[in-house]
Design a protein around this motif. Structure first.
Motif, PDB file in Angstrom:
ATOM      1  N   LEU A 160       0.829  -1.210   0.000  1.00 46.82           N
ATOM      2  CA  LEU A 160       0.000   0.000   0.000  1.00 46.82           C
ATOM      3  C   LEU A 160       0.859   1.255   0.000  1.00 46.82           C
ATOM      4  O   LEU A 160       0.504   2.260  -0.620  1.00 46.82           O
ATOM      5  CB  LEU A 160      -0.961  -0.024   1.198  1.00 46.82           C
ATOM      6  CG  LEU A 160      -2.076  -1.061   1.095  1.00 46.82           C
ATOM      7  CD1 LEU A 160      -2.855  -1.170   2.406  1.00 46.82           C
ATOM      8  CD2 LEU A 160      -3.030  -0.742  -0.065  1.00 46.82           C
ATOM      9  N   VAL A 184       1.809   2.232  -3.494  1.00 50.05           N
ATOM     10  CA  VAL A 184       0.801   2.907  -4.329  1.00 50.05           C
ATOM     11  C   VAL A 184       0.268   4.165  -3.635  1.00 50.05           C
ATOM     12  O   VAL A 184      -0.797   4.673  -3.974  1.00 50.05           O
ATOM     13  CB  VAL A 184      -0.382   1.965  -4.678  1.00 50.05           C
ATOM     14  CG1 VAL A 184       0.097   0.831  -5.575  1.00 50.05           C
ATOM     15  CG2 VAL A 184      -1.049   1.407  -3.419  1.00 50.05           C
ATOM     16  N   PHE A 214      -1.092   4.694  -0.796  1.00 51.24           N
ATOM     17  CA  PHE A 214      -2.442   4.517  -0.264  1.00 51.24           C
ATOM     18  C   PHE A 214      -2.684   5.413   0.934  1.00 51.24           C
ATOM     19  O   PHE A 214      -3.780   5.941   1.127  1.00 51.24           O
ATOM     20  CB  PHE A 214      -2.627   3.043   0.126  1.00 51.24           C
ATOM     21  CG  PHE A 214      -3.945   2.731   0.793  1.00 51.24           C
ATOM     22  CD1 PHE A 214      -5.112   2.638   0.043  1.00 51.24           C
ATOM     23  CD2 PHE A 214      -4.019   2.509   2.170  1.00 51.24           C
ATOM     24  CE1 PHE A 214      -6.325   2.320   0.650  1.00 51.24           C
ATOM     25  CE2 PHE A 214      -5.231   2.199   2.778  1.00 51.24           C
ATOM     26  CZ  PHE A 214      -6.385   2.100   2.011  1.00 51.24           C
ATOM     27  N   LEU A 259      -1.194  -8.926  -6.500  1.00 51.42           N
ATOM     28  CA  LEU A 259      -1.695  -7.586  -6.793  1.00 51.42           C
ATOM     29  C   LEU A 259      -0.547  -6.591  -6.918  1.00 51.42           C
ATOM     30  O   LEU A 259      -0.598  -5.682  -7.738  1.00 51.42           O
ATOM     31  CB  LEU A 259      -2.686  -7.137  -5.712  1.00 51.42           C
ATOM     32  CG  LEU A 259      -4.036  -7.865  -5.741  1.00 51.42           C
ATOM     33  CD1 LEU A 259      -4.888  -7.458  -4.551  1.00 51.42           C
ATOM     34  CD2 LEU A 259      -4.790  -7.605  -7.048  1.00 51.42           C
ATOM     35  N   ARG A 270       1.684  -6.618 -10.442  1.00 55.00           N
ATOM     36  CA  ARG A 270       1.158  -6.276 -11.759  1.00 55.00           C
ATOM     37  C   ARG A 270       2.258  -5.635 -12.580  1.00 55.00           C
ATOM     38  O   ARG A 270       3.015  -4.848 -12.036  1.00 55.00           O
ATOM     39  CB  ARG A 270       0.000  -5.289 -11.656  1.00 55.00           C
ATOM     40  CG  ARG A 270      -1.156  -5.784 -10.832  1.00 55.00           C
ATOM     41  CD  ARG A 270      -2.293  -4.811 -10.939  1.00 55.00           C
ATOM     42  NE  ARG A 270      -2.888  -4.863 -12.264  1.00 55.00           N
ATOM     43  CZ  ARG A 270      -3.240  -3.791 -12.968  1.00 55.00           C
ATOM     44  NH1 ARG A 270      -3.027  -2.588 -12.508  1.00 55.00           N
ATOM     45  NH2 ARG A 270      -3.789  -3.917 -14.143  1.00 55.00           N
ATOM     46  N   ALA A 312      -9.863  -8.038  -9.590  1.00 58.69           N
ATOM     47  CA  ALA A 312      -8.484  -7.545  -9.553  1.00 58.69           C
ATOM     48  C   ALA A 312      -7.508  -8.701  -9.716  1.00 58.69           C
ATOM     49  O   ALA A 312      -6.479  -8.581 -10.397  1.00 58.69           O
ATOM     50  CB  ALA A 312      -8.235  -6.802  -8.235  1.00 58.69           C
ATOM     51  N   GLY A 338     -11.240   0.048  -0.718  1.00 57.29           N
ATOM     52  CA  GLY A 338     -10.218   1.058  -0.976  1.00 57.29           C
ATOM     53  C   GLY A 338      -8.851   0.421  -1.148  1.00 57.29           C
ATOM     54  O   GLY A 338      -8.066   0.811  -2.029  1.00 57.29           O
ATOM     55  N   VAL A 339      -8.562  -0.580  -0.314  1.00 54.16           N
ATOM     56  CA  VAL A 339      -7.276  -1.286  -0.403  1.00 54.16           C
ATOM     57  C   VAL A 339      -7.146  -1.991  -1.757  1.00 54.16           C
ATOM     58  O   VAL A 339      -6.136  -1.859  -2.454  1.00 54.16           O
ATOM     59  CB  VAL A 339      -7.154  -2.314   0.755  1.00 54.16           C
ATOM     60  CG1 VAL A 339      -6.038  -3.312   0.500  1.00 54.16           C
ATOM     61  CG2 VAL A 339      -6.932  -1.593   2.074  1.00 54.16           C
ATOM     62  N   ALA A 373      -6.765   0.497  -4.533  1.00 61.50           N
ATOM     63  CA  ALA A 373      -5.418   1.095  -4.547  1.00 61.50           C
ATOM     64  C   ALA A 373      -4.427   0.127  -5.177  1.00 61.50           C
ATOM     65  O   ALA A 373      -3.614   0.510  -6.024  1.00 61.50           O
ATOM     66  CB  ALA A 373      -4.996   1.450  -3.119  1.00 61.50           C
ATOM     67  N   LEU A 374      -4.528  -1.137  -4.785  1.00 55.99           N
ATOM     68  CA  LEU A 374      -3.553  -2.102  -5.296  1.00 55.99           C
ATOM     69  C   LEU A 374      -3.756  -2.381  -6.783  1.00 55.99           C
ATOM     70  O   LEU A 374      -2.794  -2.554  -7.523  1.00 55.99           O
ATOM     71  CB  LEU A 374      -3.641  -3.415  -4.498  1.00 55.99           C
ATOM     72  CG  LEU A 374      -3.115  -3.331  -3.068  1.00 55.99           C
ATOM     73  CD1 LEU A 374      -3.389  -4.635  -2.314  1.00 55.99           C
ATOM     74  CD2 LEU A 374      -1.613  -3.012  -3.043  1.00 55.99           C
ATOM     75  N   GLU A 375      -4.973  -2.393  -7.239  1.00 51.44           N
ATOM     76  CA  GLU A 375      -5.165  -2.669  -8.667  1.00 51.44           C
ATOM     77  C   GLU A 375      -4.906  -1.419  -9.505  1.00 51.44           C
ATOM     78  O   GLU A 375      -4.727  -1.513 -10.708  1.00 51.44           O
ATOM     79  CB  GLU A 375      -6.557  -3.256  -8.955  1.00 51.44           C
ATOM     80  CG  GLU A 375      -7.692  -2.315  -8.750  1.00 51.44           C
ATOM     81  CD  GLU A 375      -9.045  -2.931  -9.140  1.00 51.44           C
ATOM     82  OE1 GLU A 375      -9.074  -4.009  -9.747  1.00 51.44           O
ATOM     83  OE2 GLU A 375     -10.056  -2.313  -8.807  1.00 51.44           O
ATOM     84  N   ARG A 424      -2.237   0.385  -9.444  1.00 54.89           N
ATOM     85  CA  ARG A 424      -0.822   0.697  -9.613  1.00 54.89           C
ATOM     86  C   ARG A 424      -0.551   1.013 -11.076  1.00 54.89           C
ATOM     87  O   ARG A 424      -1.114   0.366 -11.938  1.00 54.89           O
ATOM     88  CB  ARG A 424       0.067  -0.486  -9.206  1.00 54.89           C
ATOM     89  CG  ARG A 424      -0.062  -0.888  -7.790  1.00 54.89           C
ATOM     90  CD  ARG A 424       1.023  -1.894  -7.480  1.00 54.89           C
ATOM     91  NE  ARG A 424       2.334  -1.269  -7.452  1.00 54.89           N
ATOM     92  CZ  ARG A 424       3.427  -1.794  -8.005  1.00 54.89           C
ATOM     93  NH1 ARG A 424       3.361  -2.918  -8.685  1.00 54.89           N
ATOM     94  NH2 ARG A 424       4.592  -1.193  -7.906  1.00 54.89           N
TER      95      ARG A 424
END
Lengths: 269, 269
Positions: free
Chosen positions: A203, A206, A208, A246, A249, B202, B241-242, B245-247, B249
């Motif tokens: 997190l 990115v 977060f 995740l 990517r 995701a 939200g997590v 955020a991770l997808e 990137r």
């Protein structure tokens, strides 16, 4: 797993002048489900044996084949030392009225002490006569909705049989096994923290946590939330796979730009 | 004798793909006897309405006429915040297994706190699939004799309905309250499924599920694992939200290569 008192014989179930053979068979099945075996019928309307009854009993032969037929209620209960009568509503009778759970507990106490107990069930529409009820030591009444009282005999038998069995379990859950899949043990706190740090690192990557000052509060919220699940060690491995996928990517076969950093984080644990 | 909390609405009863109309009607009657009213059926084999069902329901019109029909289990449980699945025997699922009385107490606690609860019942012979069970928070198992397990759906409904009513009569259980911190209510199944589908989408995007044939099993494992946490509505928002955020990137300020796809997925919910 099962309390030894389950091995005690169950109470007798006595059906007084049942009209429908089907109800006799269904009562036998209900009893079999909860380990009762002693079914007695008094003067059934359509005689005995009864093919409708046999068909409704389905596979409960070990109860059905032992059914005993009596001409009078007095004969049917002669060997019993404790008898409860089921009635739909309270009557003007000087007897203790119990719920099914309480009655089951009393019966078990008697049976463990070597006293045979029994439960008397009345006719489909008119129930038991006051004279029949007077043979009983106590009354058991089911907590049905007074505005819709339409329980048939087999259903009443089912609930009493269920309560009998329940009364023999140390606790309601003692007959049940608590299993986790694949024998996975609960995660250690170290494993859990490893997951948390992995996720928080992903997190961070990115951005977060914004604004940055809020990071400690959000981290704590996330950790509390995930902690509720009481993850197993196998769960943690799966979830770390999810986080890794995740943050990796695009897909794994391709080289990642920031591969080094992630590899080093994964290597830490 | 009757506690005022009996006035609380009862849990929903959800029958998944019932085969025999008669069982639907008998279940409605069983519910009516103990004051339950919310019966939902998912994809009944013989279609709907069903004359056999109506006949078996007898006088329980106030339950029968309100039966709601659904195409999928997900839709049928969407509004519920606490769901138990009935299974005949313990399975390798990482869920708490309760007896009927304990489950009824938990449900009452939730309903008194304003959270809708429900009980899921499976098909006549094969019960519930693991995927369906994974939607539930906990499992309820009846303490039947393992050597004669032959309870039909309506009988299982009867016992759960009986325990529901009983839970409202006993002062020690009616005093329970289930509160969640921060006044956040438990997530509904719809919100939970929204999170699951978001996460799975995701993970699809990063080809997490390999080989593809294993996807259903892995999805079920993930759902069961996350379900254990009994997330609140606020938790779900945080977790979405997590995942988002991770997808997303690289970080949100920058344009993403596959932005369109993700946006459309997010817009679905």
């Amino acid at each position: 797993m099962v309390d030894s008192e389950l091995l005690v014989d169950g109470p007798a179930v006595i059906l007084v002048e049942p009209q429908l053979g089907e109800n006799i068979g269904t009562a036998a099945r209900a009893m079999a489900n909860f380990g009762l075996r002693d079914l007695r019928i008094v003067n059934p309307r359509d005689g005995w044996p009864n093919e409708h009854a046999r068909r409704a009993a389905s596979r409960a032969d070990h109860v059905f084949d032992r059914i005993r037929l009596f001409q009078t209620v007095e004969e049917a209960v002669a060997d019993l030392g404790y008898l409860v009568a089921t009635t739909a509503r309270s009557r003007e009778l000087a007897k203790t009225v119990r719920g099914p759970a309480s009655a089951a507990g009393i019966m078990r106490g008697h049976m463990v002490g070597g006293v045979r107990a029994g439960i008397l069930f009345g006719r489909e529409r008119i129930g038991l006569t006051n004279e029949e009820i007077s043979l009983a030591d106590e009354i058991v009444t089911l907590p049905i909705d007074p505005q819709f009282a339409s329980l048939n005999i087999a259903q009443a038998v089912l609930i009493l049989a269920y309560e009998w069995r329940r009364s023999g379990l140390e606790s309601e859950e003692s007959g049940l096994r608590f299993t986790t899949p694949n024998d996975s043990r609960p995660a250690t706190k170290q494993e859990l923290i490893g997951l948390f740090e992995h996720l928080e690192g992903a997190l961070d990557a990115v951005t977060f946590f914004r604004p940055a000052e809020k990071r400690p509060v959000v981290v704590q919220t996330l950790r509390a939330m995930l902690q509720k699940a009481q993850f197993t060690e196998a769960d943690i491995r799966t979830l770390r796979g999810v986080v890794a996928a995740l943050e990796n990517r695009p897909t794994r076969p391709r080289k990642r730009a920031d591969g080094t950093e992630t590899t080093s984080r994964e290597a830490e644990d």
